[in-house]
Structure formats: structure tokens, C-alpha cells
Design a protein around this motif. Structure first.
Motif, PDB file in Angstrom:
ATOM      1  N   THR A 141       0.858  -1.173  -0.073  1.00 48.09           N
ATOM      2  CA  THR A 141       0.275  -0.029   0.112  1.00 48.09           C
ATOM      3  C   THR A 141       0.856   1.193  -0.010  1.00 48.09           C
ATOM      4  O   THR A 141       0.419   2.268  -0.929  1.00 48.09           O
ATOM      5  N   ARG A 142       1.906   1.291   0.814  1.00 45.65           N
ATOM      6  CA  ARG A 142       2.656   2.331   0.801  1.00 45.65           C
ATOM      7  C   ARG A 142       3.277   2.682  -0.439  1.00 45.65           C
ATOM      8  O   ARG A 142       3.361   3.971  -1.101  1.00 45.65           O
ATOM      9  N   ASP A 143       3.584   1.859  -1.337  1.00 47.56           N
ATOM     10  CA  ASP A 143       4.160   1.859  -2.640  1.00 47.56           C
ATOM     11  C   ASP A 143       2.949   2.197  -3.929  1.00 47.56           C
ATOM     12  O   ASP A 143       3.314   2.217  -4.933  1.00 47.56           O
ATOM     13  N   HIS A 144       1.723   1.887  -3.142  1.00 53.81           N
ATOM     14  CA  HIS A 144       0.782   1.685  -4.124  1.00 53.81           C
ATOM     15  C   HIS A 144       0.864   0.728  -5.436  1.00 53.81           C
ATOM     16  O   HIS A 144       0.664   0.978  -6.679  1.00 53.81           O
ATOM     17  N   ALA A 145       1.640  -0.548  -4.778  1.00 55.44           N
ATOM     18  CA  ALA A 145       1.900  -1.722  -6.029  1.00 55.44           C
ATOM     19  C   ALA A 145       0.623  -2.491  -5.655  1.00 55.44           C
ATOM     20  O   ALA A 145       0.518  -3.071  -4.772  1.00 55.44           O
ATOM     21  N   PRO A 146       0.102  -2.875  -6.896  1.00 52.14           N
ATOM     22  CA  PRO A 146      -1.325  -3.758  -6.815  1.00 52.14           C
ATOM     23  C   PRO A 146      -0.840  -5.050  -6.527  1.00 52.14           C
ATOM     24  O   PRO A 146       0.259  -5.717  -6.896  1.00 52.14           O
ATOM     25  N   GLU A 147      -2.038  -5.762  -5.684  1.00 51.96           N
ATOM     26  CA  GLU A 147      -1.796  -7.099  -5.552  1.00 51.96           C
ATOM     27  C   GLU A 147      -1.814  -7.946  -7.083  1.00 51.96           C
ATOM     28  O   GLU A 147      -2.295  -7.555  -8.079  1.00 51.96           O
ATOM     29  N   LYS A 148      -1.092  -9.129  -7.043  1.00 54.03           N
ATOM     30  CA  LYS A 148      -0.986 -10.039  -8.194  1.00 54.03           C
ATOM     31  C   LYS A 148      -2.739 -10.067  -8.697  1.00 54.03           C
ATOM     32  O   LYS A 148      -3.471 -10.427  -8.058  1.00 54.03           O
ATOM     33  N   GLY A 149      -2.755  -9.903  -9.882  1.00 53.60           N
ATOM     34  CA  GLY A 149      -4.076 -10.273 -10.695  1.00 53.60           C
ATOM     35  C   GLY A 149      -5.017  -8.889 -10.967  1.00 53.60           C
ATOM     36  O   GLY A 149      -5.994  -9.004 -11.913  1.00 53.60           O
ATOM     37  N   LEU A 150      -4.617  -7.988 -10.329  1.00 48.97           N
ATOM     38  CA  LEU A 150      -5.102  -6.423 -10.575  1.00 48.97           C
ATOM     39  C   LEU A 150      -4.696  -6.139 -12.018  1.00 48.97           C
ATOM     40  O   LEU A 150      -3.690  -6.125 -12.252  1.00 48.97           O
ATOM     41  N   ILE A 151      -5.638  -5.255 -12.740  1.00 51.39           N
ATOM     42  CA  ILE A 151      -5.602  -5.094 -14.100  1.00 51.39           C
ATOM     43  C   ILE A 151      -5.558  -3.626 -14.255  1.00 51.39           C
ATOM     44  O   ILE A 151      -6.503  -3.295 -13.913  1.00 51.39           O
ATOM     45  N   PRO A 152      -4.407  -3.004 -14.722  1.00 51.11           N
ATOM     46  CA  PRO A 152      -4.396  -1.632 -15.005  1.00 51.11           C
ATOM     47  C   PRO A 152      -5.293  -1.241 -16.014  1.00 51.11           C
ATOM     48  O   PRO A 152      -5.331  -2.024 -17.027  1.00 51.11           O
ATOM     49  N   TYR A 153      -5.740   0.058 -16.249  1.00 51.08           N
ATOM     50  CA  TYR A 153      -6.510   0.520 -17.198  1.00 51.08           C
ATOM     51  C   TYR A 153      -6.653   1.979 -17.182  1.00 51.08           C
ATOM     52  O   TYR A 153      -6.316   2.616 -16.303  1.00 51.08           O
ATOM     53  N   SER A 154      -6.722   2.383 -18.304  1.00 51.84           N
ATOM     54  CA  SER A 154      -6.997   3.957 -18.661  1.00 51.84           C
ATOM     55  C   SER A 154      -8.272   4.215 -19.705  1.00 51.84           C
ATOM     56  O   SER A 154      -8.604   3.204 -20.346  1.00 51.84           O
ATOM     57  N   VAL A 155      -8.806   5.495 -19.626  1.00 52.56           N
ATOM     58  CA  VAL A 155     -10.126   5.736 -20.209  1.00 52.56           C
ATOM     59  C   VAL A 155      -9.712   6.561 -21.478  1.00 52.56           C
ATOM     60  O   VAL A 155      -8.718   7.569 -21.481  1.00 52.56           O
ATOM     61  N   ASN A 156     -10.486   6.845 -22.543  1.00 59.22           N
ATOM     62  CA  ASN A 156     -10.351   7.676 -23.701  1.00 59.22           C
ATOM     63  C   ASN A 156     -10.605   9.101 -23.195  1.00 59.22           C
ATOM     64  O   ASN A 156      -9.955   9.766 -23.595  1.00 59.22           O
ATOM     65  N   SER A 157     -11.599   9.287 -22.110  1.00 59.58           N
ATOM     66  CA  SER A 157     -11.819  10.750 -21.764  1.00 59.58           C
ATOM     67  C   SER A 157     -12.224  10.686 -20.383  1.00 59.58           C
ATOM     68  O   SER A 157     -13.130   9.911 -20.250  1.00 59.58           O
ATOM     69  N   GLU A 158     -11.718  11.323 -19.726  1.00 61.37           N
ATOM     70  CA  GLU A 158     -11.689  11.182 -18.288  1.00 61.37           C
ATOM     71  C   GLU A 158     -12.722  12.196 -17.674  1.00 61.37           C
ATOM     72  O   GLU A 158     -13.304  13.391 -18.318  1.00 61.37           O
ATOM     73  N   LEU A 159     -13.342  12.005 -16.635  1.00 64.62           N
ATOM     74  CA  LEU A 159     -13.985  12.926 -15.638  1.00 64.62           C
ATOM     75  C   LEU A 159     -13.352  13.885 -15.265  1.00 64.62           C
ATOM     76  O   LEU A 159     -12.057  13.798 -14.566  1.00 64.62           O
ATOM     77  N   TRP A 160     -13.837  15.241 -14.906  1.00 65.44           N
ATOM     78  CA  TRP A 160     -13.077  16.181 -14.468  1.00 65.44           C
ATOM     79  C   TRP A 160     -13.043  15.990 -13.047  1.00 65.44           C
ATOM     80  O   TRP A 160     -13.994  16.044 -12.380  1.00 65.44           O
ATOM     81  N   SER A 161     -11.985  16.139 -12.320  1.00 65.60           N
ATOM     82  CA  SER A 161     -11.845  15.863 -11.033  1.00 65.60           C
ATOM     83  C   SER A 161     -11.132  16.778 -10.067  1.00 65.60           C
ATOM     84  O   SER A 161      -9.843  16.680  -9.385  1.00 65.60           O
ATOM     85  N   ASP A 162     -11.243  18.376 -10.477  1.00 63.72           N
ATOM     86  CA  ASP A 162     -10.582  19.592  -9.954  1.00 63.72           C
ATOM     87  C   ASP A 162      -9.185  19.386 -10.009  1.00 63.72           C
ATOM     88  O   ASP A 162      -8.581  19.693  -9.100  1.00 63.72           O
TER      89      ASP A 162
END
Length: 749
Positions: A433-454
Motif C-alpha cells: 500500500t505504501r508504494d501503491h503497488a497492486p496485488e497480483k491479478g489486478l489489471i491496470p486500465y485507462s480511459v479515452n476521456s476522463e471525468l473532471w476531478s478538480d
């Protein structure tokens, strides 16, 4: 105007963002030139470490189940028992009135009448069995001085239960536009009580609430069995302001914004109302003769425009209030007098249209205090009205499918509770958690168009338990819904993860929160609510080593942002659990950013660049192979991509930030859509008058081609307080997007 490629972003509270994800090791790899491959992941690793189960809160005492599973209606809006008969009468918003048997085994519904205009309320005369009278409140298009009307119709044959449209007798009218009200109930005294809205869209712009000289912003009381003074009704002599100079004699109570539903306690005759608030509060009122409920000097018990002129009587406080972190559009219900649920006896049962949550309260009139106030059930329903049968049982009416729902004891109450993780490190989602390193099996993803989040950046992951798979585009409910694309159906226990970070000083980012959206599959069909998605957020500590589960009501915090121009303070809103459900709805297919057109893009899998759909397909995430190669599947544009057209980029942004509400059955209280998948001419925005006030603009419209200054879509993006859009979890104007929308409107012909 054209609509070619489009863009959608995760709206609401989950999905949307940027960061490249790290492997399971705590160390980040050295950046190298990425290599393009056909797939970003060679083989699926299984996520078996999940600890995300159960709920941090005790189970609700009830669930809601469909009482009439073989019946459905189109935009059902009102449900009322037919006096003297074992029948329900139901009104649909487009204008039809039906009756059907209270016996669930009988499936026939009879069309009584089609008024061919929008219905807002329905009431049957107490002596319906004798006179066949029923009353409909309806509205005509546009702002008209008599655009909202109460009409009486007559059912001449109570066996066939049909009425002739020509039997209409207009009894009462008031201006349409803004909040119209329209709920009607006959009181124990035989008089008709009706609720009118304040007539404006925002902040009581007409200042009608405290003005006794207008019928707007009131509860009215009239005698429809008599005619007097040239009117098709009479004013009861004991109405509180019948003899007050300058006052409308019809007024029973005032200071009302929008009491969408009112009802009488059949045992005591007390009048109850659910009031839809504006800025921060939703209220429940016990309506008294001559009572002043504060609007718009107050919103509930809180100052709103205290400088405005008050009415002649003291302002009364609500019985209970709900902050907008847990409710957004209260639908008033009934006092329960049924026999099925002893714990509810004598309780006022009500709910919320936006969140689907339901509550009960018990009130001691002699002591003038609430003795019990409990949440009953969390649902996926758009509770637009409640009905009460002759036995005192209470039913909820769902606007989406026209279904009628009843309470049943929650079977999970008796089950042993699973400890819900209170720290992010306890969820099984991160190896470090400290390094924000995901557990085995989690799949990273990104989106084409983001929600605005300030201005925040985001890292996202999909966590699917074990060998479970995703059904590709099998979610279609509800239909017909023009422009709504099919959604992916995720298996039970799926967790969608998104971590937000702000740059608090040049080159330095601080993690603020990690939000989880968790799928629970219940079985059955979409129509009957076969799945529930719950949102949780974990707030990162100052040391950035872990994050703790936020309170269910959410919280606001302020952060210092250092820039080359100096320091500034930025407020950040951590959402409540209820706020998550305002955007992640069944109509928006819950997982707003994890869909075909949003994920059809390249992602950098730590030095390997590949298309995300092709990657998911390759590792067997879907139950079936994709129907076509990724390049032939839908793809939304990125509104930040200046190579795309201004129109497509602007449409993408509005879809991302607004369409979760502004779609059919989406919950937005304005009659237009902002889906990028529909042609502009089908959105209902062109030269359409706004229904939520003018905001001091000159002759505004939702969208005026060539004129951003008169276009409400553009104007409300410029706001940071009252009236801001998007209205949830954003306190900072998105300047580049503002310019983009401005330029799009400017170039329109």
C-alpha cells in the motif's frame, strides 16, 4: 452538425484517469522507450487475495421486492387506491391513467383515460363510487400563466372504468415552468389539498415562497364540491388566510419549494410532506394550518436568503432533515398502518428519488419530537411516488420500469457479518500500500476521456476474483433508452479501484483517496435489480503509507497547493456512500468508464503498449471472444486531443461529466440528454428554455447555437457555488474544458 466519433468518461464517483501502473514489486522500473505489442499482458494472473466483502454498516432491516411482477408501466408517476374498490389507479407521466386489481395474481390493466399531456398528480374523489370523479394535475409545454391545471374527469361506468376526455372540467390553474408541484390529496374534511412548487428553477427567483399573494410555493386547500365567486371551486371559510387582505384565500401553508408528494395519516388526519431542497438539505414536514416552512428565507432549519422579506407567521422547522450527502430528492410517503410489519406501525415511510434509499420516522405529537428514525432499505429504484392500499400497506413506485415494490424482511440480517476492511492495506488490493503497488491479478486500465476531478490525476485497476469472467455488452436495461450503449456485466465481488492524487507543489503529488466500487450479484434479471454496486472511499494519511475508510456521510478537507505564483487553498470532497449511487446507477450501467468505447485505446503496461480490449480479450477476461477486432469496435475521442474536432471533443466532455444524469431515466430533473452517442438535434437542448432558473442571463436557453453567453450549459460550468455543474464532488472550474465548450457553441450554426 454531425456526430461521428464520441467520448464518454466515467461520471459520478469512480473511473476516469491517468497514471501508468506499477508491477507488484514496490520499486518502480526505470522509464524506457515503450515497445508496441499485440497484447499488454501475456497471461492472466488470478486475484485471490480479496478481503472486500460484506459491509461496514449493519444490514438494513428490509429489502424491496416487486409486488406486481407481471405488470409494468411507462414512466409511472402516481399510485393511489380507488375508493370503495380493490383497485389501484396509476398515472404515467406522458398522460395515461390506468386501473388494475390489487390482487397480484391478476395481470390486466385497463386504460381509463389519456389526457395527452404531462401528468404530475392523480386523486380520486372520496365519493368516487357515487360520482365517478377523479382529478388530474397536468402541465402544458412552455411557461404559461395557466400552464399547470387541475382537471376533473368523470368515469360514468364504474364497471368498465373508462372516462371520456370530453368530460374534462378545469377546476384550478397556476403558472407552469420551474417547480410545478402537482400532488393532490383529499383530506379527511373532504377538501382537496394540493402542492404547488415555487415556480422558479433556482433559489426561488420569483420570491414566491413567502408571498401570500400568489398560489406558488404553497399547499392549497379548496372545496371542489362547490362553486363560488365565478370559480369552479370554493374557498373554505376556515382557511387561515381567507380573510387576509392581499392574500390568496386558497393558501393552507406556505414557504414551500417543491413538496413533491404529500399525504394524510388515515388515523389522525395529520398532513405530511416531503420537501425537495436545493443547496444542502432535504426535509420532511408535518404541515400545519397556516404554517410557514421558510423557503426561501431558509432551506429547512438553515439560513438560505435571510435578507428576504418573511411572511406574517413564524417559520416552522422540519421534523427531520437529510443532508445532500445521503439524499437529493425526497419523495414523501405515508404513515404505515398495515399488519405485515409490526415495527413500522405508525411510522412515516418515505424515500429518495436520486439515491433509492428509504427511511421511516416515528413522531410523538404530544412531545413534538422524533422517537425513531431508521433507514429501511437501500435500493436501485427511482422512487417517484408511494401508494397506500386499503389495508394501510405501503408501496414504492419506480419511475424507471413502472414497477410497484413492497417491503420484505432482509434475510441477511440473520446472517453472520463479515468484517469489512477499515484500512486500504486490509483489502487485499495492494501488495504494498505504501508504494501503491497492486496485488497480483489486478489489471491496470485507462480511459479515452476522463471525468473532471478538480485537477487530480488518477490510477485505476480492475480486480476480478479468481477465474471469474465478464459478460461483454449484455447489460441493456432499461429500454427504450435512445443513445444508451450496452454495458459489461461484471461477476460478483468485482472491485473497480481508482486512486486520486493532487500536485501539491511542483513535481510532487499527494495521494488523497482511493475509491472502490464493489459489485454484488444477487441473481434474477436486470429488471428486478440483479446486482448492486456499492462505493467506498479510503482517505490517505499524511505519511502516504495507508488509507482509512471514510465515514459513510463523507467529509470535506482543505489542502494547500503551492505553485510558482504562490499558495492557494483547495477544498476536496470525499464522497458519501450515497453520493456514489447518485452517479453509478442502473441506467448508466453502474461502471461508467469500464466499457467498450471508453477502454478501446492503448495503455502502457510498464513499457509494453497495447490496446486494452485486445489485451483483455487475449487473457480471457470475457466469457466470449470479442465480436470484432478492436479497430472495428466503438471508440470515444479524448476531449484533450486537439487532433479531434471541437464538436466531438466538447460532446465527449459533456457526456463524461453530465450524461450519467442527463439521459433517459438518469435522474436529472431537466428534460434533455447529453449523451455523445445521440445527434445534437435529438438531445432536446437546442433553443430549449431552462427549467431551473435563468441565473440572471438574458433570455437563456439550454444551448443557443452561436451564442455561448445565452447557453445555460456553458454558463453553469463557470459557476463554483450555487448551480454549478457538475454538481457533485467538484469545486474548481475546468478552464480548458470551459473554453472548449464555448468554442463549440460559438461555431454552431
Amino acid at each position: 452538425m454531425r456526430v461521428t466519433s464520441c467520448a464518454i468518461v466515467v461520471a459520478g464517483l469512480l473511473i476516469g484517469g491517468a497514471f501508468v501502473l506499477g508491477p507488484r514489486s514496490s520499486a518502480r522500473p526505470t522509464e524506457t522507450e515503450p515497445v508496441r505489442k499485440a497484447t499488454g499482458i501475456e497471461k492472466r494472473e488470478l486475484w485471490t487475495a480479496s478481503k472486500v466483502a460484506g459491509s461496514p454498516e449493519p444490514p438494513d432491516p428490509f429489502v424491496m421486492v416487486k409486488a406486481y411482477p407481471k405488470l409494468s408501466f411507462n414512466e409511472a408517476l402516481e399510485l393511489t387506491a380507488v375508493p370503495g374498490q380493490k383497485l389501484w389507479a396509476l398515472a404515467e407521466r406522458p398522460g395515461k391513467v390506468y386501473v388494475f386489481d390489487m390482487d397480484p395474481a391478476k395481470t390486466e390493466k385497463k386504460l381509463v383515460l389519456d389526457v395527452k399531456r404531462g401528468i404530475y398528480g392523480l386523486a380520486l374523489h372520496p365519493k368516487f363510487a357515487e360520482n365517478g370523479y377523479f382529478y388530474v394535475s397536468s402541465i402544458t409545454a412552455g411557461d404559461k400563466p395557466d400552464g399547470t391545471r387541475i382537471s376533473r374527469y368523470t368515469v360514468t361506468d364504474r364497471e368498465k372504468m373508462t372516462a371520456d376526455p370530453k368530460s374534462e372540467k378545469v377546476v384550478f390553474t397556476w403558472p407552469s415552468g420551474g417547480h410545478n408541484g402537482g400532488c393532490m390529496r383529499f383530506g379527511p374534511d373532504g377538501f382537496l389539498y394540493l402542492s404547488t412548487g415555487d415556480g422558479s428553477g433556482i433559489a426561488d427567483g420569483l420570491e414566491t415562497g413567502q408571498n401570500l399573494g400568489t398560489v406558488l410555493g404553497k399547499i392549497l386547500r379548496i372545496d371542489v364540491d362547490k362553486e363560488a365567486d365565478g370559480k369552479p371551486y370554493a374557498i373554505p371559510a376556515d382557511n387561515p388566510f381567507a380573510s387576509t387582505p392581499g392574500a390568496r384565500g386558497e393558501v393552507w401553508a406556505y414557504g414551500i419549494r417543491q413538496c413533491w408528494k404529500i399525504s394524510f395519516d388515515s388515523a389522525t388526519g395529520d398532513l405530511w410532506a416531503g420537501e425537495v431542497g436545493q443547496d444542502l438539505w432535504e426535509m420532511v414536514y408535518k404541515i400545519q394550518k397556516g404554517g410557514n416552512y421558510g423557503w426561501s428565507v431558509t432551506e429547512g432549519a438553515h439560513p438560505f436568503r435571510p435578507e428576504r422579506k418573511k411572511g406574517p407567521t413564524p417559520i416552522l422547522k422540519p421534523v427531520v432533515e437529510h443532508n445532500h450527502t445521503e439524499a437529493r430528492s425526497i419523495t414523501g410517503g405515508f404513515i404505515y398502518h398495515g399488519k405485515k410489519h409490526a415495527d413500522l406501525k405508525g411510522a412515516y415511510v418515505y424515500g429518495d428519488f436520486d439515491t433509492g434509499r428509504t427511511w421511516m420516522l416515528k413522531y410523538d405529537a404530544k412531545a413534538d419530537r422524533v422517537t425513531a428514525h431508521t433507514e429501511l432499505a437501500k435500493t436501485n429504484l427511482r422512487i417517484v411516488a408511494w401508494g397506500q392500499d386499503h389495508d394501510g400497506e405501503v408501496y414504492a413506485l419506480n419511475f424507471i420500469d413502472g414497477g410497484i415494490y413492497r417491503f420484505e424482511p432482509n434475510p441477511s440480517v440473520a446472517q453472520e457479518r463479515v468484517a469489512f476492511p477499515r484500512k486500504l492495506s486490509e483489502t487485499g488490493l495492494f501488495a504494498s500500500t505504501r508504494d501503491h503497488a497492486p496485488e497480483k491479478g489486478l489489471i491496470p486500465y485507462s480511459v479515452n476521456s476522463e471525468l473532471w476531478s478538480d485537477g487530480a490525476s488518477k490510477e485505476r485497476f480492475i480486480a476480478i476474483p479468481g477465474e471469474l469472467q465478464v459478460e461483454y455488452e449484455t447489460m441493456t436495461y432499461p429500454q427504450p433508452a435512445p443513445g444508451s450503449v450496452p454495458g459489461w456485466r461484471f461477476p460478483n465481488g468485482t472491485v473497480l479501484v481508482k486512486t486520486f492524487a493532487l500536485e501539491t507543489e511542483p513535481g510532487k503529488k499527494r495521494r488523497l483517496e482511493t475509491r472502490l466500487l464493489v459489485a454484488s450479484v444477487l441473481g434474477g434479471t436486470e429488471e428486478y435489480g440483479d446486482q448492486v454496486w456499492n462505493g467506498y472511499t479510503y482517505i490517505w494519511n499524511d505519511e502516504q503509507t495507508d488509507a482509512e475508510l471514510a465515514d459513510k456521510k463523507g467529509v470535506d478537507r482543505e489542502y494547500t497547493i503551492k505553485t510558482a505564483d504562490g499558495e492557494k487553498k483547495q477544498k476536496w470532497h470525499f464522497p458519501s456512500r450515497a453520493e456514489c449511487n447518485m452517479c453509478h446507477t442502473v441506467t448508466a450501467k453502474y461502471a461508467l468508464g469500464v466499457n467498450t468505447a471508453q477502454l478501446n485505446r492503448d495503455h502502457n503496461y510498464h513499457g509494453v503498449v497495447a490496446n486494452q480490449l485486445a489485451t483483455l480479450d487475449h487473457i480471457g477476461i470475457f466469457t466470449k471472444k470479442l465480436p470484432a477486432p478492436a479497430e472495428k469496435l466503438p471508440k470515444f475521442v479524448d476531449y484533450r486531443d486537439e487532433k479531434a474536432s471541437v464538436e466531438d471533443r466538447a460532446r465527449a466532455y459533456l457526456h463524461a461529466n453530465c450524461s450519467h444524469c442527463h439521459r433517459k431515466w438518469g435522474g436529472g430533473n431537466a428534460e434533455f440528454q447529453l449523451l455523445a452517442t445521440l445527434p445534437v438535434k435529438e438531445l432536446g437542448v437546442l433553443d430549449t428554455k431552462p427549467g431551473q432558473g435563468s441565473f440572471d442571463l438574458k433570455d437563456p436557453r439550454i444551448l443557443v447555437p452561436g451564442d455561448p453567453a445565452r447557453s445555460m450549459i456553458y454558463h453553469r460550468m463557470t459557476l463554483t457555488g450555487l448551480g454549478r455543474m457538475p454538481h457533485i464532488a467538484s469545486n474548481v472550474v475546468d478552464e480548458p474544458a470551459l473554453k472548449l465548450v464555448h468554442d463549440w457553441i460559438k461555431q454552431m450554426k
